[in-house]
Write a protein that holds these residues in place. Structure first.
Motif, PDB file in Angstrom:
ATOM      1  N   ASN A 172       0.793  -1.228   0.000  1.00 31.93           N
ATOM      2  CA  ASN A 172       0.000   0.000   0.000  1.00 31.93           C
ATOM      3  C   ASN A 172       0.827   1.280   0.000  1.00 31.93           C
ATOM      4  O   ASN A 172       0.265   2.358   0.140  1.00 31.93           O
ATOM      5  CB  ASN A 172      -0.930   0.000   1.214  1.00 31.93           C
ATOM      6  N   THR A 173       2.143   1.178  -0.155  1.00 30.73           N
ATOM      7  CA  THR A 173       2.939   2.408  -0.233  1.00 30.73           C
ATOM      8  C   THR A 173       3.556   2.614  -1.608  1.00 30.73           C
ATOM      9  O   THR A 173       4.076   3.688  -1.879  1.00 30.73           O
ATOM     10  CB  THR A 173       4.056   2.421   0.833  1.00 30.73           C
ATOM     11  N   THR A 174       3.506   1.610  -2.475  1.00 28.50           N
ATOM     12  CA  THR A 174       3.993   1.816  -3.847  1.00 28.50           C
ATOM     13  C   THR A 174       3.010   2.654  -4.637  1.00 28.50           C
ATOM     14  O   THR A 174       3.387   3.370  -5.563  1.00 28.50           O
ATOM     15  CB  THR A 174       4.235   0.453  -4.520  1.00 28.50           C
ATOM     16  N   ASP A 175       1.738   2.583  -4.278  1.00 30.03           N
ATOM     17  CA  ASP A 175       0.724   3.442  -4.892  1.00 30.03           C
ATOM     18  C   ASP A 175       0.754   4.797  -4.190  1.00 30.03           C
ATOM     19  O   ASP A 175       0.256   4.947  -3.074  1.00 30.03           O
ATOM     20  CB  ASP A 175      -0.660   2.802  -4.747  1.00 30.03           C
ATOM     21  N   LEU A 176       1.332   5.765  -4.854  1.00 29.77           N
ATOM     22  CA  LEU A 176       1.463   7.095  -4.251  1.00 29.77           C
ATOM     23  C   LEU A 176       0.104   7.683  -3.906  1.00 29.77           C
ATOM     24  O   LEU A 176      -0.025   8.451  -2.945  1.00 29.77           O
ATOM     25  CB  LEU A 176       2.230   8.014  -5.196  1.00 29.77           C
ATOM     26  N   GLY A 177      -0.927   7.322  -4.649  1.00 36.66           N
ATOM     27  CA  GLY A 177      -2.257   7.844  -4.371  1.00 36.66           C
ATOM     28  C   GLY A 177      -2.742   7.500  -2.977  1.00 36.66           C
ATOM     29  O   GLY A 177      -3.400   8.312  -2.311  1.00 36.66           O
ATOM     30  N   LEU A 178      -2.411   6.306  -2.488  1.00 37.58           N
ATOM     31  CA  LEU A 178      -2.822   5.911  -1.141  1.00 37.58           C
ATOM     32  C   LEU A 178      -2.099   6.727  -0.079  1.00 37.58           C
ATOM     33  O   LEU A 178      -2.687   7.112   0.932  1.00 37.58           O
ATOM     34  CB  LEU A 178      -2.553   4.422  -0.920  1.00 37.58           C
ATOM     35  N   LEU A 179      -0.817   7.019  -0.297  1.00 33.93           N
ATOM     36  CA  LEU A 179      -0.071   7.831   0.663  1.00 33.93           C
ATOM     37  C   LEU A 179      -0.555   9.276   0.641  1.00 33.93           C
ATOM     38  O   LEU A 179      -0.623   9.937   1.689  1.00 33.93           O
ATOM     39  CB  LEU A 179       1.421   7.766   0.358  1.00 33.93           C
ATOM     40  N   VAL A 180      -0.889   9.764  -0.533  1.00 30.71           N
ATOM     41  CA  VAL A 180      -1.436  11.115  -0.629  1.00 30.71           C
ATOM     42  C   VAL A 180      -2.775  11.195   0.098  1.00 30.71           C
ATOM     43  O   VAL A 180      -3.056  12.164   0.826  1.00 30.71           O
ATOM     44  CB  VAL A 180      -1.578  11.517  -2.114  1.00 30.71           C
ATOM     45  N   ALA A 181      -3.616  10.177  -0.063  1.00 27.15           N
ATOM     46  CA  ALA A 181      -4.902  10.153   0.647  1.00 27.15           C
ATOM     47  C   ALA A 181      -4.674  10.168   2.152  1.00 27.15           C
ATOM     48  O   ALA A 181      -5.370  10.881   2.895  1.00 27.15           O
ATOM     49  CB  ALA A 181      -5.698   8.916   0.238  1.00 27.15           C
ATOM     50  N   ALA A 182      -3.688   9.401   2.614  1.00 24.24           N
ATOM     51  CA  ALA A 182      -3.371   9.394   4.048  1.00 24.24           C
ATOM     52  C   ALA A 182      -2.867  10.757   4.496  1.00 24.24           C
ATOM     53  O   ALA A 182      -3.231  11.251   5.576  1.00 24.24           O
ATOM     54  CB  ALA A 182      -2.324   8.317   4.338  1.00 24.24           C
ATOM     55  N   GLY A 183      -2.037  11.389   3.671  1.00 22.39           N
ATOM     56  CA  GLY A 183      -1.508  12.703   4.018  1.00 22.39           C
ATOM     57  C   GLY A 183      -2.594  13.755   4.096  1.00 22.39           C
ATOM     58  O   GLY A 183      -2.578  14.631   4.983  1.00 22.39           O
ATOM     59  N   LEU A 184      -3.549  13.701   3.173  1.00 23.76           N
ATOM     60  CA  LEU A 184      -4.656  14.664   3.200  1.00 23.76           C
ATOM     61  C   LEU A 184      -5.533  14.466   4.437  1.00 23.76           C
ATOM     62  O   LEU A 184      -5.983  15.435   5.055  1.00 23.76           O
ATOM     63  CB  LEU A 184      -5.491  14.520   1.930  1.00 23.76           C
ATOM     64  N   LEU A 185      -5.782  13.201   4.803  1.00 26.29           N
ATOM     65  CA  LEU A 185      -6.545  12.948   6.015  1.00 26.29           C
ATOM     66  C   LEU A 185      -5.787  13.467   7.236  1.00 26.29           C
ATOM     67  O   LEU A 185      -6.375  14.074   8.143  1.00 26.29           O
ATOM     68  CB  LEU A 185      -6.838  11.452   6.147  1.00 26.29           C
ATOM     69  N   ALA A 186      -4.456  13.247   7.243  1.00 25.88           N
ATOM     70  CA  ALA A 186      -3.643  13.736   8.362  1.00 25.88           C
ATOM     71  C   ALA A 186      -3.699  15.261   8.445  1.00 25.88           C
ATOM     72  O   ALA A 186      -3.764  15.835   9.546  1.00 25.88           O
ATOM     73  CB  ALA A 186      -2.203  13.266   8.196  1.00 25.88           C
ATOM     74  N   ARG A 187      -3.693  15.930   7.307  1.00 23.90           N
ATOM     75  CA  ARG A 187      -3.740  17.398   7.297  1.00 23.90           C
ATOM     76  C   ARG A 187      -5.040  17.898   7.939  1.00 23.90           C
ATOM     77  O   ARG A 187      -5.024  18.807   8.777  1.00 23.90           O
ATOM     78  CB  ARG A 187      -3.632  17.909   5.862  1.00 23.90           C
ATOM     79  N   LYS A 188      -6.162  17.278   7.560  1.00 24.06           N
ATOM     80  CA  LYS A 188      -7.438  17.715   8.115  1.00 24.06           C
ATOM     81  C   LYS A 188      -7.523  17.419   9.612  1.00 24.06           C
ATOM     82  O   LYS A 188      -8.035  18.226  10.391  1.00 24.06           O
ATOM     83  CB  LYS A 188      -8.582  17.041   7.369  1.00 24.06           C
ATOM     84  N   ALA A 189      -7.007  16.253  10.021  1.00 23.07           N
ATOM     85  CA  ALA A 189      -7.022  15.912  11.447  1.00 23.07           C
ATOM     86  C   ALA A 189      -6.144  16.869  12.241  1.00 23.07           C
ATOM     87  O   ALA A 189      -6.504  17.305  13.349  1.00 23.07           O
ATOM     88  CB  ALA A 189      -6.544  14.475  11.635  1.00 23.07           C
ATOM     89  N   ARG A 190      -5.010  17.214  11.667  1.00 23.41           N
ATOM     90  CA  ARG A 190      -4.096  18.141  12.355  1.00 23.41           C
ATOM     91  C   ARG A 190      -4.748  19.513  12.535  1.00 23.41           C
ATOM     92  O   ARG A 190      -4.658  20.127  13.611  1.00 23.41           O
ATOM     93  CB  ARG A 190      -2.801  18.254  11.546  1.00 23.41           C
ATOM     94  N   ARG A 191      -5.423  19.977  11.507  1.00 20.25           N
ATOM     95  CA  ARG A 191      -6.069  21.285  11.589  1.00 20.25           C
ATOM     96  C   ARG A 191      -7.174  21.307  12.644  1.00 20.25           C
ATOM     97  O   ARG A 191      -7.451  22.344  13.244  1.00 20.25           O
ATOM     98  CB  ARG A 191      -6.627  21.665  10.224  1.00 20.25           C
ATOM     99  N   LEU A 192      -7.795  20.143  12.869  1.00 19.75           N
ATOM    100  CA  LEU A 192      -8.841  20.053  13.876  1.00 19.75           C
ATOM    101  C   LEU A 192      -8.285  19.756  15.270  1.00 19.75           C
ATOM    102  O   LEU A 192      -9.043  19.642  16.228  1.00 19.75           O
ATOM    103  CB  LEU A 192      -9.855  18.976  13.482  1.00 19.75           C
ATOM    104  N   GLY A 193      -6.963  19.607  15.361  1.00 19.05           N
ATOM    105  CA  GLY A 193      -6.321  19.410  16.655  1.00 19.05           C
ATOM    106  C   GLY A 193      -6.295  17.974  17.147  1.00 19.05           C
ATOM    107  O   GLY A 193      -6.064  17.727  18.343  1.00 19.05           O
ATOM    108  N   LEU A 194      -6.491  17.000  16.249  1.00 23.15           N
ATOM    109  CA  LEU A 194      -6.484  15.594  16.668  1.00 23.15           C
ATOM    110  C   LEU A 194      -5.074  15.009  16.615  1.00 23.15           C
ATOM    111  O   LEU A 194      -4.275  15.371  15.741  1.00 23.15           O
ATOM    112  CB  LEU A 194      -7.402  14.762  15.766  1.00 23.15           C
ATOM    113  N   ARG A 195      -4.798  14.114  17.560  1.00 19.15           N
ATOM    114  CA  ARG A 195      -3.552  13.339  17.570  1.00 19.15           C
ATOM    115  C   ARG A 195      -3.849  11.945  18.119  1.00 19.15           C
ATOM    116  O   ARG A 195      -4.778  11.770  18.910  1.00 19.15           O
ATOM    117  CB  ARG A 195      -2.479  13.990  18.455  1.00 19.15           C
ATOM    118  N   PRO A 196      -3.080  10.938  17.726  1.00 18.41           N
ATOM    119  CA  PRO A 196      -3.282   9.610  18.314  1.00 18.41           C
ATOM    120  C   PRO A 196      -3.008   9.626  19.813  1.00 18.41           C
ATOM    121  O   PRO A 196      -2.157  10.387  20.288  1.00 18.41           O
ATOM    122  CB  PRO A 196      -2.250   8.744  17.580  1.00 18.41           C
TER     123      PRO A 196
END
Length: 876
Positions: free
Chosen positions: A417-441
């Motif tokens: 699931n990391t050779t497909d750059l699209g999947l990593l980009v999707a994860a990065g975009l989700l991380a960006r939105k979570a970060r903006r909302l102040g979420l962390r694990p």
């Protein structure tokens, strides 16, 4: 000789000769699966005209019924390996050079006839994560732990012709294969002429079929089978049955390549796929990028297939362009594929053995688990499935934040699931939105990102997403298999403490391809497979009993509940970020930087033709099975004690573990007694060059139940003559000393999982003459044969549970090695200690004449040694 059916191709690449596949079969070509067309071209290049013609007729004959018993030869253009499979193979090569020298041969003449490339990706562990210096720290520890093994690999690169090493930090083998090694169409010099041929290979990893995503035919073989190919022993196969998977429509909003891969895995396992080729066709194929196809092709072993093939098309060319291949080569790929019939036509409907259909538009986010990759789950099913598995923990006391259903590891890992750059980009975009909302694990979740390519950091940074991932703990911790292969490193102390004090049962969520109990971490038995963005979503929640698509993931800084719908990126957002991320120059520059590592450059290595074994080494030991094979005529039948009686779904992880070596295990005590640090014994995968360690680790996975004595610890059995319970390896040695043969009995799908040659080598060292099972996974079956062990398929009425075999019962097998034939019926008699007997007809799972020859020779290594010595004698 000049092959028939040849033609020429001219373009900006010059003039090239090639096999004219269309001329060879005429109108029948349109009915052939594309993977059979590649096999046909390969067959027609055989130097023996009679063999080539027989192969052509066999492939044409297959079209009548979609099945065939005929054999064809296959000559792959190259071999792909990784450090923990090439390591044992190199140990065998070093030992074979010694054996040849001791028999009067020239050790320097033992070199691969087929070029070998090997990655160094399977050993790095996530010792540190979620810190800016994690990558540097883990790489340093990698070199400290494995310096001796890597010096050995450098010796091979210096002394063994045709052997290339990609050093640590250069990525995962399958991603390297796609981004760097794959040509799709290769150019060869033959008799002073330039020829165009399809790029083909075999690889010593079951996920080698990922390269099928760009139209390169390759599949996984065991290290033993690869050694045969390496030294010119022909690879023979029955004309493969091909399952056609028709794809219609396009992926729905919110669905990703991972979801398709898990659905395909579920559907094909239900169909009963077991070693067939799988090929994807239909108009939906053209909607998938090469990266998306790679996710599906990668999981071929999970859906039971030898391959998961996607033909060459415009998406293939786009991938080659994005990874830096030049325009001249792209022109060659397209012109050649169109000329010989390898170019994909979306409306084509070739002949298949069987077909299934999937409408891409119906797919939604999905998972698999908690213990097998083909057990697909809708998110709404997860709470009911996971709740019983995590129950029983002591409730947390005040101030104790770790829940009983804690997610202990959330890892974006694996080439899958990391050779497909699209999947990593999707994860990065989700991380960006979570970060903006102040979420962390939460603090108990160990997070990590271990992608397959060193170009990943550049691309995510260019898209502005690397910093967002790092902020949520998903900074790059390694370029290697890491968590996916079981090198997940230590759990966080807060989780360990909760496990010890409150008996919690933590869970793993990872973007890998396998979730067998104990594979990711020896203390964790439940794992969910998910796409990279879902891994982050689960990390944010920190809890396993969760419907990730509906339940709250956390509370934002504004006090509002945050759910997945608030974070999930749209397809337009993903496409825009992808466009910003890709620069074709990234691959070459990132790999060049990684290969210039001073840690690798400064590592010393011997320069001798024979490897200088160190008697004090705990990593490299000359193995006892490297010899010229059995002497004298074999007995036509034998009576054996069952060494182990096992159930269904015994994987190669169960047989020969890859994960951390416990200090209290037999292997751990053996190493400590020889000076190894009890706190840093490394993983079994790193010790595969030491047969004494690997022998002691066999069948010790704590979920293995030996039905001869089900209440004893894993890795133990009964020595029948005395009734003593002992470690398997000790009991096996006692049987050998007493001259008593042994067999192993198992249920369905024996040997699923990794293409781990040590699962067969270890079985050989236990003295097992035959393995009797209800069914076998393809690669392990081949590895057993490669070690001279006979695989026998039992009838459905002889299930291990129903047989109730007890210590003292024996198995009589009537199988004269010199009279064997492919798929021969073998008489098996069960002789009870009570005097009762039972009899059945088992099937010898020998598919080809080569399989029979290997059993007769005692395996691959004796065959190679005899050929090498005979060549020396003939040349005098």
């Amino acid at each position: 000789m000049v092959q028939p059916f040849t033609s020429t191709l001219t373009g900006p690449f010059g003039t090239l000769r090639h096999i004219d596949v269309r001329a060879a079969v005429g109108g029948a070509l349109e009915r052939m699966p594309w993977c059979h067309r590649v096999l046909l071209e390969n067959v027609l290049r055989q130097p023996d005209a009679a063999v080539a013609e027989a192969g052509r007729q066999a492939l044409l004959g297959w079209l009548d019924t979609g099945r065939s018993e005929a054999e064809i030869p296959y000559a792959p253009g190259r071999i792909l390996m990784h450090d923990t499979t090439c390591g044992p193979a190199l140990v065998d090569i070093a030992a074979m050079r010694d054996a040849l020298a001791e028999a009067g041969g020239d050790p320097a003449r033992l070199n691969p006839a087929c070029p070998v490339a090997t990655s160094t990706d399977h050993s790095i562990a996530v010792d540190m994560s979620a810190r800016p210096d994690a990558l540097r720290h883990n790489m340093t520890r990698e070199m400290e732990r494995n310096a001796e093994r890597y010096r050995f690999m450098k010796w091979a690169a210096n002394s063994v012709r045709g052997f290339r090493v990609f050093p640590p930090g250069t990525g995962i083998m399958h991603t390297i294969n796609m981004e760097r090694l794959a040509t799709v169409v290769a150019v060869e010099e033959r008799s002073g002429e330039r020829w165009a041929v399809p790029d083909t290979l075999v690889g010593t990893d079951s996920h080698t079929p990922m390269i099928n995503s760009v139209g390169v035919l390759g599949w996984g073989v065991g290290g033993i089978e690869a050694e045969a190919v390496m030294f010119g022993v022909p690879l023979a196969l029955r004309v493969p049955e091909v399952i056609g998977v028709r794809l219609d429509g396009r992926l729905a909003e919110g669905a990703l390549a991972t979801d398709l891969a898990l659905v395909v895995t579920e559907r094909l396992r239900k169909l009963g796929v077991a070693g067939e080729f799988v090929e994807f066709f239909g108009p939906g194929v053209a909607t998938l990028s090469a990266g998306e196809r790679s996710v599906v092709a990668n999981m071929a072993p999970e859906y039971g297939a030898t391959t998961g093939f996607f033909p060459i098309d415009a998406r293939t060319l786009a991938y080659l362009r994005d990874t830096g291949r030049d325009a001249t080569h792209l022109a060659l790929v397209e012109a050649y594929a169109r000329a010989i019939g390898l170019w994909y036509e979306p409306q084509a409907t070739p002949r298949y053995t069987e077909t299934i259909s999937i409408d891409l538009a119906t797919l939604q986010p999905t998972l698999a688990g908690p213990r097998r990759p083909h057990d697909r789950l809708d998110p709404a099913q997860v709470p009911a499935v996971m709740a019983p598995l995590v129950a029983g923990a002591t409730p947390p006391a005040e101030g104790d934040e770790v829940p009983g259903d804690a997610v202990a590891i959330a890892a974006i890992t694996s080439c899958t699931n990391t050779t497909d750059l699209g999947l990593l980009v999707a994860a990065g975009l989700l991380a960006r939105k979570a970060r903006r909302l102040g979420l962390r694990p939460p603090a108990w979740v160990k997070t990590s990102l271990t992608p397959g390519s060193p170009a990943t950091a550049r691309r995510l940074a260019r898209a502005g997403l690397l910093e967002d991932l790092e902020a949520l703990g998903f900074g790059i911790a390694a370029y290697g298999c890491a968590t996916c292969i079981g090198n997940s490193g230590p759990l966080l102390p807060v989780v360990v403490e909760a496990m010890e004090r409150r008996a919690i049962k933590p869970v793993v969520v990872l973007s890998g391809n396998r979730n067998f109990p104990g594979r990711v971490h020896p203390q964790l038995t439940s794992a969910l497979l998910a796409s990279p963005p879902l891994v982050i979503a689960w990390a944010l929640s920190g809890r396993a009993v969760l419907d990730v698509t509906r339940d709250p993931l956390g509370i934002g800084t504004d006090g509002e509940v945050v759910r997945l719908a608030d974070l999930w990126p749209t397809s337009e957002e993903i496409e825009a970020a992808l466009a910003a991320a890709i620069d074709p120059d990234d691959v070459a520059s990132a790999y060049a930087e990684a290969e210039a590592s001073p840690l690798w450059r400064d590592l010393p290595a011997p320069g001798t033709q024979r490897f200088p074994w160190d008697p004090d080494s705990t990593y490299l030991r000359r193995p006892p099975f490297v010899n010229f094979g059995p002497k004298g005529a074999p007995a036509p039948s034998f009576v054996a004690h069952p060494l182990l009686v096992l159930g269904d779904d015994i994987t190669t992880d169960h047989i020969s573990p890859a994960s951390a070596i416990p200090a209290g295990s037999d292997a751990g005590r053996h190493l400590i007694a020889r000076g190894a640090d009890p706190q840093d014994l490394n993983v079994y995968a790193s010790r595969r060059g030491n047969w004494e360690v690997m022998l002691r680790g066999l069948f010790t996975n704590r979920t293995v139940v030996n039905r001869l004595c089900p209440d004893v610890p894993a890795g133990h059995t009964v020595f029948a003559p005395t009734g003593e319970v002992q470690p398997v390896w000790i009991a096996a040695d006692r049987y050998a000393q007493a001259g008593l043969p042994t067999v192993l009995i198992a249920g369905e799908r024996y040997g699923t999982g990794s293409s781990r040659d040590w699962a067969a080598k270890g079985t050989h060292l236990l003295g097992v003459r035959a393995v009797l099972a209800q069914s076998f996974e393809r690669i392990h079956r081949s590895n057993l044969i490669g070690m001279g062990i006979l695989p026998l398929r039992l009838p459905s009425t002889w299930r291990p549970d129903a047989l109730r075999i007890a210590p003292g019962d024996r198995v009589e097998i009537h199988a004269d090695p010199m009279a064997l034939a492919p798929r021969a019926s073998i008489q098996v008699v069960l002789r009870r200690a009570s005097g009762e007997t039972g009899e059945c007809e088992a099937k010898a799972l020998l598919e080809t004449a080569l399989d029979v020859a290997l059993i007769q020779a005692g395996g691959v290594i004796p065959m190679i040694l005899r050929r090498a010595l005979a060549s020396r004698l003939a040349s005098r």
